[in-house]
Design a protein around this motif. Structure first.
Motif, mmCIF file in Angstrom:
data_model
loop_
_atom_site.group_PDB
_atom_site.id
_atom_site.type_symbol
_atom_site.label_atom_id
_atom_site.label_comp_id
_atom_site.label_asym_id
_atom_site.label_seq_id
_atom_site.Cartn_x
_atom_site.Cartn_y
_atom_site.Cartn_z
ATOM 1 N N ALA A 1 121.390 -1.319 57.805
ATOM 2 C CA ALA A 1 120.126 -0.941 57.393
ATOM 3 C C ALA A 1 120.799 0.484 56.841
ATOM 4 C CB ALA A 1 119.531 0.004 58.550
ATOM 5 N N THR A 2 121.848 0.940 57.013
ATOM 6 C CA THR A 2 122.303 1.911 56.152
ATOM 7 C C THR A 2 123.167 1.892 54.928
ATOM 8 O OG1 THR A 2 122.884 2.995 58.125
ATOM 9 C CG2 THR A 2 124.099 4.538 56.419
ATOM 10 N N SER A 3 123.549 0.590 55.147
ATOM 11 C CA SER A 3 124.608 0.090 53.980
ATOM 12 C C SER A 3 123.668 -0.206 53.204
ATOM 13 C CB SER A 3 125.582 -0.545 54.806
ATOM 14 O OG SER A 3 125.420 -1.933 55.126
ATOM 15 N N GLY B 1 134.851 -0.980 54.931
ATOM 16 C CA GLY B 1 135.150 -1.524 53.212
ATOM 17 C C GLY B 1 135.259 -2.908 53.543
ATOM 18 N N TYR B 2 136.718 -3.324 54.090
ATOM 19 C CA TYR B 2 136.602 -4.992 54.222
ATOM 20 C C TYR B 2 135.622 -5.585 54.462
ATOM 21 C CZ TYR B 2 141.650 -2.714 53.639
ATOM 22 O OH TYR B 2 142.112 -1.290 53.740
ATOM 23 N N THR C 1 135.976 -3.978 48.952
ATOM 24 C CA THR C 1 134.656 -4.435 48.926
ATOM 25 C C THR C 1 133.667 -3.439 48.245
ATOM 26 O OG1 THR C 1 133.727 -5.156 50.420
ATOM 27 C CG2 THR C 1 134.942 -6.358 49.357
ATOM 28 N N PHE C 2 133.817 -1.803 49.044
ATOM 29 C CA PHE C 2 132.666 -1.524 48.649
ATOM 30 C C PHE C 2 133.863 0.480 49.245
ATOM 31 C CE2 PHE C 2 131.528 -2.107 53.765
ATOM 32 C CZ PHE C 2 131.239 -1.292 53.659
ATOM 33 N N ASP C 3 133.201 1.667 48.676
ATOM 34 C CA ASP C 3 133.623 2.278 49.139
ATOM 35 C C ASP C 3 132.932 3.331 50.651
ATOM 36 O OD1 ASP C 3 135.304 5.336 49.419
ATOM 37 O OD2 ASP C 3 134.587 5.515 47.464
ATOM 38 N N MET D 1 129.484 5.157 50.641
ATOM 39 C CA MET D 1 128.556 4.917 51.326
ATOM 40 C C MET D 1 128.118 5.671 52.344
ATOM 41 S SD MET D 1 127.380 0.725 51.961
ATOM 42 C CE MET D 1 128.305 0.179 50.612
ATOM 43 N N TYR D 2 128.827 5.702 53.107
ATOM 44 C CA TYR D 2 128.055 6.679 54.247
ATOM 45 C C TYR D 2 128.472 7.807 54.468
ATOM 46 C CZ TYR D 2 128.546 1.509 56.174
ATOM 47 O OH TYR D 2 128.353 0.715 56.754
ATOM 48 N N GLY D 3 129.218 8.343 53.596
ATOM 49 C CA GLY D 3 129.949 9.892 53.372
ATOM 50 C C GLY D 3 130.631 10.546 54.203
#
Length: 161
Positions: free
Chosen positions: A77-79, A113-114, A145-147, A151-153
């Motif tokens: 929902a957030t990511s 992030g993995y 795979t992402f920072d 993404m979340y602060g």
């Protein structure tokens, strides 16, 4: 509203019957192992309460219960990394779920992030020799795979502690 789950009337009915009668623990939760539907890779372990289980069945997307936040949690929902359910299985005594999913975008499922939440291996060869030392971990994934901060602060994630 009455529960759509069957009553647990006998061992035979639970283990060999044709009705879903999940056994939630004393906190109203059932564990869920989530894997990638295409590769079989274990992505995460989480819990569902009855509301999360029903929401997952209703929407076809993974919903869990966050024990740290004490609330329903729609994965992605957030990511945006929504987990679309491809198959949902329950074990023989109906107290554990195995959910096979397709993950949106980068395929990541871990808030760190993995790709997988299982990104470290326990490397203790001889535990008895390490009794006075912490057991070491080795990373099995070295590239995120992402920072997670992007993404979340930079606020600490309550699920980490």
């Amino acid at each position: 509203m009455p529960s759509p789950f069957a009553a647990r009337t006998s061992v035979e009915a639970v283990e060999e019957g044709m009705l879903l009668a999940p056994k939630f623990d004393s906190h109203g939760l059932i564990p869920v192992i989530t894997t990638d539907a295409a590769t079989g890779e274990v992505l995460m372990h989480a819990y569902m309460n009855e509301a999360a289980f029903l929401k997952t069945l209703e929407t076809g997307e993974a919903h869990y219960y966050s024990r740290s936040r004490q609330q329903l949690w729609h994965k992605g929902a957030t990511s945006g990394l929504v987990q679309t359910v491809q198959q949902l299985l329950i074990d023989d005594d109906q107290d554990c779920l195995w959910m096979k999913v397709k993950v949106a975008e980068s395929g990541a499922s871990c808030h760190v992030g993995y790709r997988s939440c299982f990104y470290r291996q326990i490397t203790a060869d001889k535990v008895e020799e390490k009794a006075n030392h912490p057991i070491a971990l080795t990373f099995t994934e070295t590239t995120k795979t992402f920072d997670p901060i992007a993404m979340y602060g930079d606020a600490p994630n309550p699920t980490q502690l």
